[in-house]
Structure formats: structure tokens, C-alpha cells
Scaffold this active site. Structure first.
Site, PDB file in Angstrom:
ATOM      1  N   ASP A 121     -68.327 -67.689   2.226  1.00  0.00           N
ATOM      2  CA  ASP A 121     -67.737 -67.392   0.929  1.00  0.00           C
ATOM      3  C   ASP A 121     -68.172 -66.000   0.469  1.00  0.00           C
ATOM      4  O   ASP A 121     -69.352 -65.650   0.554  1.00  0.00           O
ATOM      5  CB  ASP A 121     -68.211 -68.454  -0.069  1.00  0.00           C
ATOM      6  CG  ASP A 121     -67.526 -68.353  -1.407  1.00  0.00           C
ATOM      7  OD1 ASP A 121     -66.291 -68.480  -1.437  1.00  0.00           O
ATOM      8  OD2 ASP A 121     -68.222 -68.137  -2.419  1.00  0.00           O
ATOM      9  N   GLU A 127     -64.901 -64.525   4.424  1.00  0.00           N
ATOM     10  CA  GLU A 127     -64.011 -64.205   3.312  1.00  0.00           C
ATOM     11  C   GLU A 127     -64.393 -62.767   2.967  1.00  0.00           C
ATOM     12  O   GLU A 127     -65.414 -62.518   2.334  1.00  0.00           O
ATOM     13  CB  GLU A 127     -64.250 -65.137   2.125  1.00  0.00           C
ATOM     14  CG  GLU A 127     -63.250 -64.913   1.011  1.00  0.00           C
ATOM     15  CD  GLU A 127     -63.544 -65.748  -0.239  1.00  0.00           C
ATOM     16  OE1 GLU A 127     -62.588 -66.121  -0.914  1.00  0.00           O
ATOM     17  OE2 GLU A 127     -64.709 -66.023  -0.547  1.00  0.00           O
TER      18      GLU A 127
END
Lengths: 704, 114
Positions: free
Chosen positions: A350, A387
Site C-alpha cells: 500500500d 501501489e
């Protein structure tokens, strides 16, 4: 065994038998006769081990770790004769309180071990906590003796994956799931047959590291329901699986339950990727709670401004200081642990751009953490997916430091495909790049199409159904007057905002969803499907459902009965991808030595219209030797028409003896929209064009 | 937590009847009592009908018994496992190692047929 002299105590404290511990591994490790505790802090001046009976609010005993047991900055001690199952442990650290210098020691707090492998305190999801508990997230001891038999990570080639992104609770929490343990790892395990039927071979779980669903929980100003930290992008403990997701959480057996889930997934040929959140922790900024890192070594674990405040590149209050060597080691230890001890197949990071920032926040050209992960011998076969952006404005899609290992969530794929589908002009050149595995992003650097995780929807943003049912986000129930959530959705409601009785709108939405699924599964790169998109799951226009423990997030399984056609279509598209190696290229065609080509067509064969006004394109995927010298491998063709009227597409000629067969045509309704791979319908032998409906795609197979 | 353990032999098969709660406190005792009963090529039935609670440590003793029995080319069957315990065992992966029977008689039959 018991003849070794280091199995016997040398010291004692209030009847507890002790001896000097070993500094590594960090954390609590079961050793013969006792437990080895090890924890490090650069600036602490003393460290006390605090032991509790499970769930008790006052400690059983506090054992100051003798100064003579300290090695460097690491306190380590063996405590003998502990009942592994009934003990919870924490630490008190003494040290300076000097926020300007980055120190926030507070010996009144009991601190969670950053290496805690099981964490109690939130054993049952949503059970209101005791807010006065002096130690809310409680480290526990675990057995690391799971019987894996012959299991190990599957090592499926990245190019062959079809990823399914899901939330461990949402997947089976809805009553319609019909599982014995709704909303748990066990529930997910019970749905493995469904995943197999759909055909996905990899699940990507939204965060399952222990988090606090009550972090910032509050009554919903609109509905009165409790709003939670539902998605869990806020880690309390990086080494512990979320207990509240385990049916056996109340028994403290979440570790076994999760491992059993992994083993069963693997037994069914399904990999498991974890969405890991190393960019920040649940402690927030200077106003947040002191749970662990802040009280152990604030200056080490967090990126701090020169004034001692928290940098906020995560948008969540603090930023984990990932390129401090101690923190980097923790991240590496953590991932190694999940890979080796839990047989995890890969990780999705993330806001991974943060992991490439130095301790002062500046992006580094050669970030040591990313390099360490890429070259690590234990993580060597794990998928590493970034990401590739953060909340501080660093956007690295196509330029993430990859070391030949890292793949990326391809945000440009999402945006370009959405814009093409809704009919934007000028999208054909970009569309062509995305279909080919984005060589513009991953070709020049030889990263190849598998660097691109292709997705049109993910947990952030609209579901696929909502993408074609809403022009605007509808986040009022999030309690922020619809200000939260992204505004650049590139969505189109197909003629009516939200639910409608208009059957034409409904049919068009179904078609648009199928178009999206077809493009996703025909593209080079690695497709990722969002949970429920294969059944038309809706979030009623909410594009940021992070806080809702209700049917905004839960997968309503009855959708499968209402949208059988969608599910059927998704299943056949996945099967088609698996059937044809041409769709799962390891390298970019045209750049590599692969003897196959992407050949572009349009409404005229061999002549694609790349002009700004064009909304059509077609392509053919073909081995160069197809139809020659005994090579009878199929030729694939896809026509994409985002224009609102039907257009005839002239078909390219096939090798002699080959004939076009219709696999998919989204202009038709189920069950005539798609066929089982291998059972496609032959076109007339001399048919040289195909009428592609408005806003529809067609997939043909040419074969003898 | 105290547990009661009784050992008998039926049709040349050892039957161990356990009652009480098997947890971190009682598991080591159970282990030391039952392990010596495993014989080469032998079969053993654990009658757990009287067991009301089984912790993680208890399940580990069962698995240890199973592994030791396999090493001696023997077999272990569980009888009378309470539904809640059986469910925990299923979810955590312990259950599928064992032959599970409703009653001791059924367990004996199964072991004799094998």
C-alpha cells in the site's frame, strides 16, 4: 535435550526464574523450558517486561530486564515456566520525553512488541473494547509448529495469474453467503469451490495484519450505525493475523486458522497475496495513542519534521521511517516471516512510493528497502507488487525502482480503459498501449508486461457495476458531506443515476460490465478482478466505503442468481485467458524475441484509425508461424467499439484452412454472448466482416 | 485444570478415555500418559466424549500423538469429539489428520477394518 546448561535459570525475580536471553530473533520465541524475549530501542534507558494473565487488567508481574542482560540496544531475557497459552506480555520503556528531539518515552504506558506474532484485545470483531484497558492490544505467545505437510508457495508464473481482490470479512459476512462462520478466514475457506468455479488462481486479501476496527470509530451522523476502521489500512502489529477475522479468534487460534486457509487455497491451486501497509501505523500523529512504536523508539520508527512532528506522506497522520536500517530490518523480517511461516505467495504494498523515501521524506534513486526486498533470498519467488504512489504526491507508475522484480498496480490502465469505455475521444493510442501490457511504461526498461497489474476497479473507488451506474460519487453516508473519495472516476451512468427500472439502461450496464471484463482478460499484463464485480456488486455509488460494516461492503451472494449472465461471462473470459498462452505473454511482443505479433486493425482490416475522433480499434494476436509448417495454433481477434452505433469491422484474412469462430459478442444477451472455450461458433466460411454493436466488443478465434 | 485419564483394552486395541478440560496446564500430563501406550503397528482410540474444552495446546498433543503413531506405523482414532471442538479442529486443519468416529465402538470397527 535437557542436558544443555543454558536450559537452566541463572537469575530470579519474585519467584520467576530467568537467564540472559538471546538478542535475535526479536520478539518472543519459545525455547526449552521458557520464552526468550528480545526487543530493541536506541534511546530507551531501561526496559521492563510486563506479564499479564490473559485478559487481566492488572499485570501478573513486572520484571525489569537486568542491565546485564542488555546487548547493545537490545534487551533480551529468558523467563522459565510460563504457561504459553495464558500469558500476555508487553513492555515498559524508560527514556527521555523530548518531542522536539523526537523522543516520546512514557513509562506509564504498556507497549506492544513490534514483533508480536499474535495479538489479543480485539478477539471478536466489533465487540466493544474496554476503553480503560491499560494495555489494549496484547502480545501473545504462539506455537510455530503448523503441520504444512507438502505445502509450499505455488510459484505460479506472474503472467498466468488471475488475481481476485477481496476483503476477508466482506467476502462471506452477508447472510446470503450461507457459510458456517460468516466473515472469517474459515468462511473464505468454505468458498474456495466458488473461486475455483470462477477460475481465479490468486486471491489478494485486503489488510489482515492486526488492526483496530475501533480506531476512530464513531456513530454515523446519517444512519446512527457505528462506523469502523473497516478496511484495516492501519496496522497495529505487522506480524500478527487479525484475530477478529478468525472464527477461532476467541480461542486465540487465528494463527492456525489462517495457515490452514493458506494450505487449503494452495491445495486448490490458488495463490494468496497480502495487501501490506508499511507506510504508517495505527498510532496516528502526536494526538494519537501510544500503543507500541511511539513509546519504544519514536525517533527510529517515524519520519519526523525538524520540529519533531510527524511527516504525513500517508495521509493517515504518521509515516513509518522505512529507510531507517532498524525499521527496514523489521519490514524484511516481517515479510520473511509471512513468506516462510505462512507460505504467502506475494505482497501488494500500500502506498509503496513511501518506501522509497529517505528519513527526511526525499525520494531516493536507489532505495535500500526496495532493493533489499527485491534481492532477498527468502522472498525470491514472492510476487512484489507496488501501489506506486503515495499521499505526498509521489507518483511512480512506470518508474518505480523495480530491480527486475517489482510489479505495479497500473493506475494508468484503470484510467485509460475507463475513459475508452465511456466513449471519450482520443483514447485509441492509449488503449493500444494498455492492451499490449503498457510497453510505454514497462517496455523501454525491459520490465515486461507482467510489471503491469491491470485493473479497472479495486477496493478504492467504484465497483464495476457502479462505474456504469453513477456519474458522481455518493458518499454522504461516510459523514463528510460527500467530500471524501476521488472525483476522477471516469464513470458513466448509462442514462440514469443509480437504480432504475429502465430496462434499456439496465441492459447497457450489463454490456458495459462485460466489455470491461473482456478487455481486462484480453490484455497483456496481469488481470485483477475486484470481489463481486463478476456478479454486479454495488456500493450504491459510494466510492470510498472504508468505514462501513454493512452491505455497502459485504458481498451479496444472491446477486449471483440475479446476474447469472455476468458470472457466466466472467467465468468464460477467465477460462479463455487460461486456454490461450498468446494472452499471457511473458514479454512485450515486438520488443522481445517472441515469435508472435499484435497486429492492429480497425473497421478496415490492417488499417487502425488512430485519429482523435476514433472510438474503435481491433487487434489480432498471432504466432508468426501460425498456419505454416504444421503449426495449427489459433489466431485471436478482438474488435472494440466504444462508438454508440453498430459498425461493420472488416476481418483480416486467416491462414489457409483456418476459419473464424465467435467466442464473445457483448452486444448479445446471455447465453448467446459467450461460448465455452473450444466450443466457439464458426462464422460462415467467406464472412469477411463482422457487425460489432454500439458500445460492444467481439472476440473471435481463428483456427483450422 | 485436572483431567481424568483411563486406559483399557478392547479387541487388542488400546482405548484411552479422557474427561475434563485439555489446556496448557493439563496437556503435558496427558501427553506423558498416552505417548508410552503407542506400540509398533498398534492402534489406539482416544475417547474424548468427556472432554468439554480443548485449547490449542490440547490439539497439539493430539497431533503429536498422531505423528508418533504414524512413525510407529500405527493408527489413532478419535471418538465422541464434541461438535464445538470438532468444528475448531476443522477450521484450524487438525481434524483431517484423524480418523473420527461418533462412538468408541464405531472407532474400533473402523480401525479393525483398516
Amino acid at each position: 535435550m535437557d542436558t544443555r546448561i543454558d536450559f537452566y535459570p541463572t537469575h530470579q525475580h519474585q519467584g520467576y526464574k530467568l537467564r540472559p536471553g538471546r538478542p535475535v530473533p526479536f520478539g518472543a520465541t519459545l525455547v526449552p523450558g521458557g520464552v526468550n524475549f528480545a526487543i530493541c530501542s536506541r534511546y530507551a534507558t531501561s526496559c521492563t517486561l510486563v506479564l499479564f494473565e490473559k485478559g487481566a487488567s492488572t499485570p501478573l508481574v513486572e520484571i525489569p530486564i537486568p542491565e546485564v542482560f542488555r546487548i547493545g540496544n537490545t534487551w533480551c531475557m529468558v523467563v522459565f515456566d510460563l504457561d504459553y497459552e495464558r500469558i500476555e506480555y508487553g513492555y515498559r520503556m524508560e527514556g527521555p520525553w523530548d518531542p522536539k528531539a523526537g523522543h516520546r518515552f512514557d513509562a506509564s504506558k504498556i507497549l506492544l512488541d513490534p514483533y508480536a506474532k499474535a495479538i489479543g484485545g480485539r478477539d471478536v470483531w466489533g465487540e466493544p473494547p474496554d476503553w480503560n484497558d491499560p494495555y489494549p492490544h496484547r502480545a501473545r505467545l504462539i506455537f510455530e509448529d503448523f503441520d504444512w505437510e507438502d505445502d509450499r508457495p505455488l510459484e505460479t508464473p506472474l503472467a498466468d495469474l488471475v488475481i481476485y481482490e477481496l476483503h476477508a470479512r466482506s467476502f462471506t459476512r452477508h447472510p446470503s453467503a450461507g457459510v458456517k462462520h460468516p466473515g472469517t478466514y474459515a468462511g473464505l475457506m468454505a468458498k474456495i469451490p466458488y473461486l475455483k468455479e470462477l477460475g481465479v488462481n490468486c486471491v489478494e486479501l485486503m489488510p489482515i495484519f492486526e488492526f483496530d476496527e475501533f480506531e476512530n470509530s464513531r456513530p454515523n451522523p446519517v444512519t446512527g450505525e457505528t462506523m469502523y476502521n473497516y478496511w484495516g489500512y492501519s496496522t497495529v502489529g505487522f506480524f500478527a493475523p487479525k484475530a477478529g477475522y478468525a472464527a477461532t479468534g476467541p480461542l486465540g487460534m487465528q494463527v492456525d486458522e489462517f495457515k490452514n486457509l493458506v494450505k487449503e487455497l494452495h491445495r486448490n491451486g490458488i495463490e494468496i497475496i497480502l495487501d501490506v501497509v508499511f507506510n504508517h501505523t495505527a498510532e496516528g500523529n502526536e494526538h494519537g495513542p501510544t500503543l507500541s512504536f511511539r513509546g519504544i523508539d519514536n525517533q527510529t520508527y517515524y519520519m519526523l519534521t525538524p520540529e519533531g512532528y510527524y511527516f504525513n506522506f500517508s495521509g493517515c497522520g504518521n509515516t513509518l521511517n522505512c529507510n531507517n536500517p532498524v525499521v527496514r530490518m523489521m519490514v524484511l523480517d516481517c515479510l520473511r516471516y509471512w513468506a516462510a511461516e505462512y507460505h504467502i505467495d506475494g505482497f501488494r504494498f500500500d502506498l509503496a512510493a513511501i518506501l522509497g523515501r529517505d528519513p527526511w521524506g526525499a525520494p531516493m534513486p536507489n532505495p535500500p528497502l526496495l532493493e533489499s526486498l527485491a534481492f532477498d533470498p527468502i522472498l525470491a519467488k514472492c510476487k512484489l507488487i507496488a501501489e506506486a504512489w503515495d499521499a505526498g504526491g509521489l507518483y511512480q507508475v512506470g518508474s518505480f525502482p523495480a530491480y527486475g522484480r517489482w510489479a505495479e498496480w497500473n493506475g494508468k490502465y484503470r484510467d485509460d480503459i475507463r475513459r475508452f469505455l465511456k466513449g471519450d475521444e482520443g483514447m485509441i493510442p492509449a488503449l493500444a498501449q494498455r492492451l499490449q501490457g503498457s510497453p510505454d511504461l514497462y517496455g523501454w526498461n525491459r520490465r515486461g508486461p507482467t510489471a503491469s497489474i491491470n485493473f479497472i476497479t479495486c477496493h478504492d473507488g467504484f465497483t464495476l457495476y457502479d462505474l456504469f451506474a453513477y456519474n458522481y460519487k455518493h458518499n454522504e453516508v461516510n459523514g463528510e458531506q460527500n467530500r471524501d473519495g476521488g472525483d476522477d472516476n471516469h464513470s458513466w451512468n448509462c442514462g440514469a443515476e443509480g437504480e432504475t427500472d429502465n430496462s434499456e439502461v439496465h441492459a447497457l450496464r450489463q454490456r458495459m460490465i462485460k466489455n470491461a471484463l473482456a478487455i481486462l482478460l484480453m490484455s497483456h499484463g496481469v488481470p485483477m478482478i475486484l470481489m463481486g464485480d463478476e456478479a454486479g456488486r454495488t456500493q450504491r455509488g459510494n466510492n470510498n466505503t472504508y468505514c462501513h460494516d454493512n452491505d455497502l461492503n459485504w458481498f451479496d451472494w444472491s446477486l449471483l442468481e440475479r446476474n447469472t449472465g455476468l458470472f457466466h461471462f466472467a467465468r468464460q473470459m477467465i477460462a479463455f485467458r487460461k486456454t490461450h498462452p498468446l494472452l499471457r505473454a511473458r514479454e512485450h511482443l515486438g520488443i522481445s524475441a517472441v515469435q508472435a505479433d499484435f497486429i492492429w486493425h480497425g473497421v478496415h482490416a490492417w488499417n487502425a484509425d488512430w485519429s482523435p475522433g476514433s472510438r474503435t480499434v481491433a487487434f489480432m494476436l498471432r504466432e508468426r508461424q501460425a498456419g505454416q509448417g504444421g503449426n495449427t495454433n489459433p489466431v485471436l481477434y478482438m474488435a472494440l467499439n466504444a462508438y454508440w452505433d453498430a459498425l461493420p469491422f472488416q476481418l483480416p484474412e486467416l491462414p489457409i484452412n483456418y476459419r473464424w469462430h465467435l467466442f464473445a459478442n457483448t452486444a448479445l444477451s446471455s447465453p448467446h454472448d459467450i461460448y465455452e472455450p473450444g466450443h466457439e461458433i464458426p462464422l460462415e466460411p467467406y464472412q469477411d466482416s463482422f457487425l460489432v454493436g454500439g458500445r460492444a466488443v467481439v472476440v473471435l478465434v481463428g483456427r483450422p | 485444570m485436572a483431567i481424568q485419564v483411563e486406559v483399557s483394552t478392547r479387541n487388542e486395541i488400546t482405548v484411552v478415555t479422557v474427561a475434563g478440560e485439555i489446556d496448557g496446564g493439563s496437556a503435558p500430563g496427558l501427553q506423558s500418559q498416552v505417548l508410552p501406550l503407542l506400540q509398533q503397528n498398534g492402534a489406539l482410540v482416544l475417547d474424548l466424549a468427556g472432554v468439554t474444552y480443548m485449547s490449542s495446546a490440547g490439539l497439539r498433543v493430539l497431533l503429536l500423538l498422531y505423528r508418533q503413531a504414524v512413525a510407529r506405523n500405527g493408527r489413532v482414532a478419535l471418538a465422541g469429539v464434541a461438535e464445538t471442538i470438532k468444528d475448531t479442529m476443522a477450521v484450524t486443519g487438525f481434524l483431517k489428520f484423524f480418523t473420527v468416529a461418533g462412538t468408541v465402538d464405531q472407532a474400533l470397527t473402523t480401525l479393525q477394518q483398516a
